[in-house]
Scaffold this motif. Structure first.
Motif, PDB file in Angstrom:
ATOM      1  N   ASP A  38      36.310  38.667  44.231  1.00 19.54           N
ATOM      2  CA  ASP A  38      37.084  38.651  45.487  1.00 19.54           C
ATOM      3  C   ASP A  38      37.483  40.061  45.923  1.00 19.54           C
ATOM      4  N   ILE A  39      37.646  40.952  44.944  1.00 17.07           N
ATOM      5  CA  ILE A  39      38.222  42.261  45.292  1.00 17.07           C
ATOM      6  C   ILE A  39      37.176  43.356  45.466  1.00 17.07           C
ATOM      7  N   ASP A  97      45.541  42.654  42.127  1.00 16.32           N
ATOM      8  CA  ASP A  97      45.477  41.288  42.659  1.00 16.32           C
ATOM      9  C   ASP A  97      44.779  40.331  41.692  1.00 16.32           C
ATOM     10  N   GLY A 137      46.657  48.140  38.801  1.00 18.83           N
ATOM     11  CA  GLY A 137      46.262  47.084  37.867  1.00 18.83           C
ATOM     12  C   GLY A 137      46.209  47.520  36.418  1.00 18.83           C
ATOM     13  N   LYS A 164      40.689  46.292  50.676  1.00 12.87           N
ATOM     14  CA  LYS A 164      41.835  45.458  51.010  1.00 12.87           C
ATOM     15  C   LYS A 164      42.614  45.065  49.761  1.00 12.87           C
ATOM     16  N   TYR A 165      41.887  44.830  48.678  1.00 13.05           N
ATOM     17  CA  TYR A 165      42.528  44.365  47.453  1.00 13.05           C
ATOM     18  C   TYR A 165      42.303  45.359  46.324  1.00 13.05           C
ATOM     19  N   SER A 166      43.044  45.142  45.246  1.00 10.16           N
ATOM     20  CA  SER A 166      42.825  45.987  44.076  1.00 10.16           C
ATOM     21  C   SER A 166      42.842  45.127  42.812  1.00 10.16           C
ATOM     22  N   LYS A 174      43.402  36.440  42.645  1.00 14.31           N
ATOM     23  CA  LYS A 174      42.033  36.862  42.959  1.00 14.31           C
ATOM     24  C   LYS A 174      41.157  36.935  41.703  1.00 14.31           C
ATOM     25  N   ASN A 193      47.774  40.225  38.666  1.00 16.61           N
ATOM     26  CA  ASN A 193      49.016  39.527  39.048  1.00 16.61           C
ATOM     27  C   ASN A 193      48.808  38.408  40.047  1.00 16.61           C
ATOM     28  N   GLY A 194      47.730  38.473  40.776  1.00 13.49           N
ATOM     29  CA  GLY A 194      47.548  37.500  41.850  1.00 13.49           C
ATOM     30  C   GLY A 194      46.460  36.508  41.513  1.00 13.49           C
TER      31      GLY A 194
END
Ligand SMILES: Nc1ncnc2c1ncn2[C@@H]1O[C@H](COP(=O)(O)OP(=O)(O)OP(=O)(O)O)[C@@H](O)[C@H]1O
Ligand SMILES: [Mg+2]
Length: 306
Positions: free
Chosen positions: A99-100, A89, A116, A84-86, A95, A92-93
């Motif tokens: 979490d990823i 995240d 990333g 779901k994530y990379s 997370k 830049n995010g």
């Protein structure tokens, strides 16, 4: 008589049977970070990365597989998962690295690099990281990625191909290097070119382990290795490690179609056995533990020097 390598692997197996803690000879504190690269594309990096991770995980190693190849990202497809994530995240995010993490086969923890790493390399973040060395940015990133070193014993990084600066930076950032070549002449010259560029950028280049994929036999693999080694020795003054060969195995294609690692679907296949031999060899090598934190901070320095 049993070789040292065989002994070490046997110890590993025994301590696995005992459900033992993770084995001193593989890991002390920080995880081992192994980067898989090549000069030419399509030589089998992702296939190796996934199956090496699976075989390590089968030995109860806590194994993280990172797909750092955002252009031809295939590792997740080889395992039939869609994270779901990379890593983007995390960059830049909001997370953190944990979490990823996505669940992969055999208990592998999978990280999709997404954009990333390239964002760190050429994107806006590079400017930020460059301009504020003391910055909160770097310490924040460090905080977000630090947990990975605590929850892993082996980190395997599947990189992109070839002559891009990014691959040269990856192989120079201080991990253990496994570079794949095939008997094809272009794969050897392209591998040479990457090693040459890496050497130009770093006097203290980490040692490269070379693995010959799709070799006909051990002696065939040795011949291919020798070609690359001769050139690297003579013209670059670089020593290489012969890490053996992987055979061409028709089961690989079947497994790709089934979206499952060949080492799970066909544990007795030639390829699975060869990867076990590779693990034996890796276990027998003296290595320094790197840690993901050290690796990433080296990588960011390389990115900024280009
Ligand atoms: N030992 C092998 N036997 C049979 N087929 C193989 C073997 N190794 C790789 N292949 C096949 O070769 C193709 C390329 O492999 P893979 O995707 O792992 O290469 P790659 O180096 O990661 O490519 P890219 O540079 O595009 O990322 C795939 O179809 C894979 O199934
Ligand atoms: Mg690949």
């Amino acid at each position: 008589m049993m070789s040292d390598q065989a002994n070490k692997l046997r110890d590993l197996m025994l301590s696995k049977q005992k459900g033992g803690e993770l084995k001193k000879n593989i890991k002390s504190e920080a995880p081992r970070v192994i980067t898989i690269s090549s000069g030419k594309s399509g030589v089998g990096k992702s296939n190796l990365a996934v199956n090496l991770a699976v075989q390590f995980a089968k030995l109860d190693m806590r194994c993280v597989l990172i797909d750092a190849d955002f252009k031809t990202s295939k590792a997740s497809a080889l395992m039939g998962i869609e994270p779901k994530y990379s890593f983007l995240d995390v960059i830049n995010g909001g997370k953190t690295i944990t979490d990823i993490l996505a669940d992969g086969p055999a208990g592998i923890m999978f990280i999709s690099g997404g954009a990333g790493f390239s964002e760190l390399s050429v994107g806006t973040n590079r400017q930020n990281l460059h301009s504020v060395e003391d910055s909160n940015q770097i310490s924040l990133l460090n905080e977000k990625i630090a947990p990975l070193d605590d929850i892993s014993d082996i980190i395997i990084i599947d990189t992109g191909t070839g002559m891009s600066n990014m691959v040269v930076d990856f192989v120079s950032a201080g991990s253990e290097n496994l570079m794949l070549i095939t008997p094809e002449a272009a794969s050897i010259t392209d591998a040479y070119a990457v090693i040459k560029r890496a050497k130009e950028q770093n006097a203290d280049l980490p040692v490269f382990g070379i693995l010959v994929n799709r070799a006909e036999s051990k002696s065939g693999g040795d011949e291919v290795f020798a070609k690359l080694e001769r050139a690297c020795n003579k013209f670059l003054g670089v020593e290489l490690n012969n890490m053996g060969f992987l055979p061409h195995d028709a089961n690989v294609l079947r497994a790709v179609k089934a979206k499952q690692p060949v080492s799970l679907l066909y544990p007795d296949s030639d390829l699975s056995k060869s990867i076990d031999q590779l693990i034996e060899l890796l276990v027998s090598l003296d290595t320094k533990d790197t840690s993901f934190q050290v690796f990433l901070s080296n990588l960011i320095k390389k990115f900024n020097n280009n």
